[in-house]
Scaffold this motif. Structure first.
Motif, PDB file in Angstrom:
ATOM      1  N   LEU A   4      38.609  35.819  39.144  1.00  0.00           N
ATOM      2  CA  LEU A   4      39.568  36.488  39.758  1.00  0.00           C
ATOM      3  C   LEU A   4      40.299  36.858  38.237  1.00  0.00           C
ATOM      4  O   LEU A   4      41.294  36.606  37.523  1.00  0.00           O
ATOM      5  CB  LEU A   4      39.931  36.476  40.768  1.00  0.00           C
ATOM      6  N   GLU A   7      46.478  38.125  39.433  1.00  0.00           N
ATOM      7  CA  GLU A   7      47.081  38.850  40.447  1.00  0.00           C
ATOM      8  C   GLU A   7      46.614  38.522  41.794  1.00  0.00           C
ATOM      9  O   GLU A   7      46.790  39.283  42.784  1.00  0.00           O
ATOM     10  CB  GLU A   7      47.463  40.114  40.255  1.00  0.00           C
ATOM     11  N   LEU A   8      44.625  38.134  41.879  1.00  0.00           N
ATOM     12  CA  LEU A   8      43.944  38.882  43.008  1.00  0.00           C
ATOM     13  C   LEU A   8      43.605  37.329  43.720  1.00  0.00           C
ATOM     14  O   LEU A   8      43.005  37.129  44.762  1.00  0.00           O
ATOM     15  CB  LEU A   8      42.940  39.892  42.357  1.00  0.00           C
ATOM     16  N   GLY A  65      49.300  36.745  44.944  1.00  0.00           N
ATOM     17  CA  GLY A  65      47.967  36.925  45.028  1.00  0.00           C
ATOM     18  C   GLY A  65      47.530  36.874  46.621  1.00  0.00           C
ATOM     19  O   GLY A  65      46.399  37.185  47.062  1.00  0.00           O
ATOM     20  N   HIS A  83      48.607  39.207  48.633  1.00  0.00           N
ATOM     21  CA  HIS A  83      47.742  41.464  48.151  1.00  0.00           C
ATOM     22  C   HIS A  83      46.750  40.407  49.599  1.00  0.00           C
ATOM     23  O   HIS A  83      45.955  41.655  49.970  1.00  0.00           O
ATOM     24  CB  HIS A  83      47.173  41.034  47.383  1.00  0.00           C
ATOM     25  N   ARG A  84      45.836  39.379  49.536  1.00  0.00           N
ATOM     26  CA  ARG A  84      44.571  39.227  50.068  1.00  0.00           C
ATOM     27  C   ARG A  84      45.187  39.728  51.928  1.00  0.00           C
ATOM     28  O   ARG A  84      44.660  40.522  52.258  1.00  0.00           O
ATOM     29  CB  ARG A  84      44.360  37.718  50.470  1.00  0.00           C
ATOM     30  N   ARG A 125      45.199  43.460  52.206  1.00  0.00           N
ATOM     31  CA  ARG A 125      44.268  44.084  52.433  1.00  0.00           C
ATOM     32  C   ARG A 125      43.324  44.059  53.665  1.00  0.00           C
ATOM     33  O   ARG A 125      42.532  44.909  54.398  1.00  0.00           O
ATOM     34  CB  ARG A 125      43.368  42.847  51.217  1.00  0.00           C
ATOM     35  N   GLU A 134      38.596  48.588  46.558  1.00  0.00           N
ATOM     36  CA  GLU A 134      39.474  47.281  46.258  1.00  0.00           C
ATOM     37  C   GLU A 134      38.551  46.453  46.616  1.00  0.00           C
ATOM     38  O   GLU A 134      37.789  46.606  47.344  1.00  0.00           O
ATOM     39  CB  GLU A 134      40.208  47.359  48.010  1.00  0.00           C
TER      40      GLU A 134
END
Length: 358
Positions: free
Chosen positions: A131, A134-135, A143, A146-147, A150, A274
């Motif tokens: 991955l 940043e994810l 990261g 961001h999760r 989402r 995404e």
């Protein structure tokens, strides 16, 4: 072994609720003031997410509710002493690495707030390394944040729980319950991580005929390319079509059949591109969708309250939809049915408020 440095989020974890200042407004809006029916702050018009995300427990409850009653209920557990609700058994992973740079060895501990379940730590780490940095959901980093963003965006609670909806009219709760029951049975899936050819018990079976694909038409992958199958021991990503090494983990979607596989970074929503949070997907027309866009592909979504519309009588303007009772000015809340209005960035404004903005 090197790992990304732990990046501290600004201050501590964002507060949640009425007392939390808006992050987007940079302190100009000191507290979240919920609107009566819009999913925004009445004061600054920003989403509640900008005032702080929900708690991790609330997130786990939401996913637990989504997966319960589906073929993935094994990923949930019943809450003790609760009302029968189920909670997501989110798989966390803690990695401890020795640091021998100094005289006395120390240990660096890194926590991943989510990791694919059922894997050895070695394979799970291989997945994470594929991955983008940043994810990777390392606790305390962008990261991980961001999760969770989402999660809030792709799986809104009001797409699965009629009790969270204020746009439903009398008699429409049952329609929504049937809608949710149907997608749990027909479309909801959770991706499986495995080495190429080893998912689903190692069987590379063809997927059953997708009812949403026209007869005689080859199934498509999310990027529109023809379905990729493994031949002579070679495997290709169903999205980017690049070859997949046999020793690198890939993602499988059981509803797509085990003849397809995706690079970890390529398992994305076919509409918004995404990455699919926690590998939760909805399968339709030969492609994987996030929950938000799957639901929108079947029912219109109100641009005012962000809820799905189950009435056949609603307003449409330039590809956007509104409940009749939510076809109102963003600023003064005047109903605009049969009245002049302007549309600014998906928001309705009456002529008076539009002129005052100019």
């Amino acid at each position: 072994k090197s790992f990304p440095a732990l990046l501290q989020m600004s201050g501590s974890q964002p507060q949640v609720g009425r007392g939390a200042p808006c992050l987007r407004c940079r302190g100009l809006c000191p507290a979240f003031e919920p609107h009566s029916w819009r999913k925004i702050c009445k004061s600054c018009k920003c989403s509640q997410e900008e005032h702080g995300l929900s708690s991790e427990l609330d997130d786990d409850r939401k996913i637990g509710r989504l997966l319960s009653g589906s073929g993935h209920a094994s990923l949930t557990a019943r809450l003790k002493g609760g009302d029968g609700a189920r909670i997501y058994k989110r798989n966390r992973m803690i990695v401890t690495n020795p640091n021998i740079s100094g005289k006395d060895p120390t240990f660096d501990t890194i926590t991943y707030e989510w990791a694919p379940p059922g894997l050895t730590q070695k394979l799970a780490m291989q997945y994470m390394e594929l991955l983008p940095p940043e994810l990777q959901p390392v606790a305390g980093t962008e990261g991980a944040l961001h999760r969770r963003r989402r999660l809030a965006r792709q799986l809104p609670l009001h797409d699965q729980d009629p009790a969270q909806c204020r746009g439903l009219a009398e008699g429409e709760h049952k329609l929504m319950e049937e809608f949710v029951k149907r997608y749990k049975a027909e479309a909801l899936g959770v991706g499986e991580v495995a080495l190429p050819g080893q998912a689903g018990g190692g069987k590379e079976e063809e997927k059953p005929q997708d009812k949403n694909i026209e007869p005689g038409r080859a199934p498509e992958s999310p990027n529109g390319a023809l379905e990729s199958t493994a031949t002579a021991g070679s495997y290709r990503c169903a999205s980017c079509q690049q070859e997949v090494p046999g020793d690198c983990p890939v993602v499988y979607a059981a509803l797509a059949g085990y003849s397809r596989q995706w690079h970890p970074g390529c398992f994305v929503c076919c509409r918004c591109a995404e990455p699919l949070v926690d590998l939760i997907y909805f399968w339709k027309s030969g492609a994987a969708w996030c929950g938000r866009h799957y639901c929108e592909s079947l029912r219109p979504r109100c641009a005012g309250c962000d809820e799905l519309i189950f009435s056949e009588d609603y307003q449409q303007v330039e590809g956007l939809a509104w409940h009749n009772k939510h076809f109102a000015c963003l600023e003064c809340e005047t109903l605009l049915l049969g009245k002049p209005f302007t549309l600014a960035k998906a928001n309705l404004l009456c002529t008076t408020c539009s002129q005052s903005r100019a």
